[in-house]
Design a protein around this motif. Sequence first.
Motif, PDB file in Angstrom:
ATOM      1  N   LEU A  48      -5.377   0.767   0.410  1.00 53.14           N
ATOM      2  CA  LEU A  48      -4.222   1.253  -0.344  1.00 53.14           C
ATOM      3  C   LEU A  48      -4.056   2.731  -0.032  1.00 53.14           C
ATOM      4  O   LEU A  48      -5.030   3.486  -0.057  1.00 53.14           O
ATOM      5  N   ALA A  49      -2.841   3.150   0.259  1.00 58.30           N
ATOM      6  CA  ALA A  49      -2.616   4.543   0.639  1.00 58.30           C
ATOM      7  C   ALA A  49      -1.501   5.168  -0.200  1.00 58.30           C
ATOM      8  O   ALA A  49      -0.640   4.473  -0.742  1.00 58.30           O
ATOM      9  N   MET A  50      -1.570   6.494  -0.298  1.00 56.72           N
ATOM     10  CA  MET A  50      -0.503   7.255  -0.932  1.00 56.72           C
ATOM     11  C   MET A  50      -0.045   8.325   0.045  1.00 56.72           C
ATOM     12  O   MET A  50      -0.857   8.987   0.687  1.00 56.72           O
ATOM     13  N   CYS A  51       1.267   8.476   0.206  1.00 55.21           N
ATOM     14  CA  CYS A  51       1.824   9.490   1.096  1.00 55.21           C
ATOM     15  C   CYS A  51       2.927  10.267   0.373  1.00 55.21           C
ATOM     16  O   CYS A  51       3.758   9.661  -0.312  1.00 55.21           O
ATOM     17  N   ALA A  52       2.901  11.570   0.548  1.00 58.21           N
ATOM     18  CA  ALA A  52       4.008  12.397   0.081  1.00 58.21           C
ATOM     19  C   ALA A  52       5.093  12.394   1.151  1.00 58.21           C
ATOM     20  O   ALA A  52       4.791  12.470   2.350  1.00 58.21           O
ATOM     21  N   VAL A  53       6.342  12.283   0.739  1.00 55.08           N
ATOM     22  CA  VAL A  53       7.447  12.158   1.690  1.00 55.08           C
ATOM     23  C   VAL A  53       8.638  12.991   1.239  1.00 55.08           C
ATOM     24  O   VAL A  53       8.728  13.416   0.085  1.00 55.08           O
ATOM     25  N   GLY A  54       9.545  13.198   2.192  1.00 54.53           N
ATOM     26  CA  GLY A  54      10.849  13.743   1.857  1.00 54.53           C
ATOM     27  C   GLY A  54      11.818  12.586   1.700  1.00 54.53           C
ATOM     28  O   GLY A  54      11.759  11.608   2.450  1.00 54.53           O
ATOM     29  N   SER A  55      12.696  12.661   0.739  1.00 57.68           N
ATOM     30  CA  SER A  55      13.624  11.558   0.479  1.00 57.68           C
ATOM     31  C   SER A  55      14.972  11.794   1.145  1.00 57.68           C
ATOM     32  O   SER A  55      15.537  12.890   1.096  1.00 57.68           O
ATOM     33  N   ALA A  81      11.225   0.378   0.975  1.00 59.29           N
ATOM     34  CA  ALA A  81      11.793   1.594   1.556  1.00 59.29           C
ATOM     35  C   ALA A  81      11.463   1.644   3.035  1.00 59.29           C
ATOM     36  O   ALA A  81      10.390   1.196   3.461  1.00 59.29           O
ATOM     37  N   ASN A  82      12.379   2.182   3.817  1.00 58.92           N
ATOM     38  CA  ASN A  82      12.175   2.379   5.247  1.00 58.92           C
ATOM     39  C   ASN A  82      11.696   3.810   5.498  1.00 58.92           C
ATOM     40  O   ASN A  82      12.296   4.768   4.999  1.00 58.92           O
ATOM     41  N   TYR A  83      10.649   3.931   6.286  1.00 65.07           N
ATOM     42  CA  TYR A  83       9.982   5.217   6.523  1.00 65.07           C
ATOM     43  C   TYR A  83      10.113   5.604   7.984  1.00 65.07           C
ATOM     44  O   TYR A  83       9.923   4.763   8.873  1.00 65.07           O
ATOM     45  N   ILE A  84      10.436   6.861   8.251  1.00 66.57           N
ATOM     46  CA  ILE A  84      10.423   7.347   9.619  1.00 66.57           C
ATOM     47  C   ILE A  84       9.313   8.380   9.753  1.00 66.57           C
ATOM     48  O   ILE A  84       9.174   9.274   8.909  1.00 66.57           O
ATOM     49  N   CYS A  85       8.491   8.212  10.782  1.00 71.17           N
ATOM     50  CA  CYS A  85       7.323   9.064  10.986  1.00 71.17           C
ATOM     51  C   CYS A  85       7.589  10.054  12.109  1.00 71.17           C
ATOM     52  O   CYS A  85       7.905   9.654  13.243  1.00 71.17           O
ATOM     53  N   VAL A  86       7.497  11.338  11.792  1.00 70.28           N
ATOM     54  CA  VAL A  86       7.732  12.399  12.768  1.00 70.28           C
ATOM     55  C   VAL A  86       6.424  13.132  13.050  1.00 70.28           C
ATOM     56  O   VAL A  86       5.463  13.029  12.293  1.00 70.28           O
ATOM     57  N   ASP A  87       6.394  13.877  14.145  1.00 66.54           N
ATOM     58  CA  ASP A  87       5.166  14.560  14.550  1.00 66.54           C
ATOM     59  C   ASP A  87       4.724  15.647  13.583  1.00 66.54           C
ATOM     60  O   ASP A  87       3.542  15.776  13.278  1.00 66.54           O
ATOM     61  N   GLY A  88       5.685  16.485  13.117  1.00 67.98           N
ATOM     62  CA  GLY A  88       5.270  17.669  12.407  1.00 67.98           C
ATOM     63  C   GLY A  88       4.657  18.654  13.389  1.00 67.98           C
ATOM     64  O   GLY A  88       4.641  18.422  14.591  1.00 67.98           O
ATOM     65  N   GLY A 113      19.299   4.154   8.703  1.00 66.45           N
ATOM     66  CA  GLY A 113      18.858   3.353   7.566  1.00 66.45           C
ATOM     67  C   GLY A 113      17.520   3.766   6.981  1.00 66.45           C
ATOM     68  O   GLY A 113      16.903   3.002   6.237  1.00 66.45           O
ATOM     69  N   MET A 114      17.086   4.988   7.283  1.00 63.31           N
ATOM     70  CA  MET A 114      15.808   5.465   6.750  1.00 63.31           C
ATOM     71  C   MET A 114      15.974   5.947   5.304  1.00 63.31           C
ATOM     72  O   MET A 114      16.988   6.541   4.947  1.00 63.31           O
ATOM     73  N   ASP A 115      14.952   5.683   4.506  1.00 57.47           N
ATOM     74  CA  ASP A 115      14.956   6.121   3.107  1.00 57.47           C
ATOM     75  C   ASP A 115      14.096   7.358   2.882  1.00 57.47           C
ATOM     76  O   ASP A 115      14.418   8.202   2.043  1.00 57.47           O
ATOM     77  N   VAL A 116      12.965   7.426   3.598  1.00 57.13           N
ATOM     78  CA  VAL A 116      12.035   8.541   3.415  1.00 57.13           C
ATOM     79  C   VAL A 116      11.489   8.969   4.771  1.00 57.13           C
ATOM     80  O   VAL A 116      11.475   8.187   5.732  1.00 57.13           O
ATOM     81  N   VAL A 117      11.035  10.228   4.841  1.00 55.89           N
ATOM     82  CA  VAL A 117      10.495  10.768   6.084  1.00 55.89           C
ATOM     83  C   VAL A 117       9.125  11.379   5.805  1.00 55.89           C
ATOM     84  O   VAL A 117       8.896  11.983   4.753  1.00 55.89           O
ATOM     85  N   GLY A 118       8.205  11.208   6.754  1.00 55.85           N
ATOM     86  CA  GLY A 118       6.871  11.773   6.612  1.00 55.85           C
ATOM     87  C   GLY A 118       6.236  11.961   7.977  1.00 55.85           C
ATOM     88  O   GLY A 118       6.833  11.662   9.015  1.00 55.85           O
ATOM     89  N   MET A 119       4.972  12.426   7.968  1.00 52.42           N
ATOM     90  CA  MET A 119       4.313  12.801   9.219  1.00 52.42           C
ATOM     91  C   MET A 119       3.026  12.024   9.491  1.00 52.42           C
ATOM     92  O   MET A 119       2.351  12.323  10.479  1.00 52.42           O
ATOM     93  N   THR A 120       2.678  11.055   8.648  1.00 58.28           N
ATOM     94  CA  THR A 120       1.353  10.438   8.810  1.00 58.28           C
ATOM     95  C   THR A 120       1.339   8.916   8.825  1.00 58.28           C
ATOM     96  O   THR A 120       0.496   8.316   9.488  1.00 58.28           O
TER      97      THR A 120
END
Length: 266
Positions: free
Chosen positions: A77-84, A145-152, A168-175
């Motif tokens: 189980l994981a938790m990630c902080a994201v931008g919406s 939710a659809n997540y897009i993963c970027v390098d950062g 169609g992305m809902d949230v963005v994160g780096m991990t």
Amino acid sequence: MKIGIVGGTGFYNLVDGMKEKNVSTEYGDVVVYEGEHAGKEIYFLPRHGKSHDSLAHQINYRANMMALKKLGADHVLAMCAVGSLNPDIPVGALALLDQFMDVTTKRVSTYDKYSVEITQPYCPDLNATFLKAAEELNLEVTPKANYICVDGPRYETSLEINIYKQWGMDVVGMTNATEAILARELGIAYAVVTMSTDLAAGTTDVPPDLDTHKNVVIDNQDKIKDLFLKTIELATDDKPSIAHEAYERALKARKEKLDKLETTQV
């Protein structure tokens, strides 16, 4: 049942008496915190390291996920902080990931052993358990939710975010995509709850800010802990996850291919 927990530094004391443990893997050493809850062994792994000193692109993802595999945790189980990017997932809101798009280019996200099917990257059984736990706690969680993963480590431009919204992305994160891919390659059932810590660039006049990001997580720490503890309590391993089945198919296909090559070379 052994359950891995992946998240930020705030979970060190997820349960009382958690003990620090060092796990050696062929990709490097990993610090985890070992404990017990609801009759289950749990291992909390701080993805950014013990002192939160690794940025997203610096994380040793392969060592992290392999450490959990070595400990016998086949559910994570994981938790990630994201931008919406979605106004229906405001700051402080929780969402379960359903799909991801990976646009990273600067990291290794495979163990190079075999090809594995990942049509559904997140375990539907664990997602259902998260939702049941949220219902019992009277917590609101967006179920898909659809997540897009970027390098950062930089944040995104306004143009990038607007394009991601059109995709169609809902949230963005780096991990998270990197973790999800490696979990699937190891046959680990994996699910993640995201917390929106800011509105992505271009969706608001307020730019992304690291202090705000941290404060939102801190303000919601008790809510997140309650959700994870209840999910651990409700989780079962009475049937194989789609991740376990995909892993077995990948192993079988690879073995058959190697056996065929060996036969033709004799």
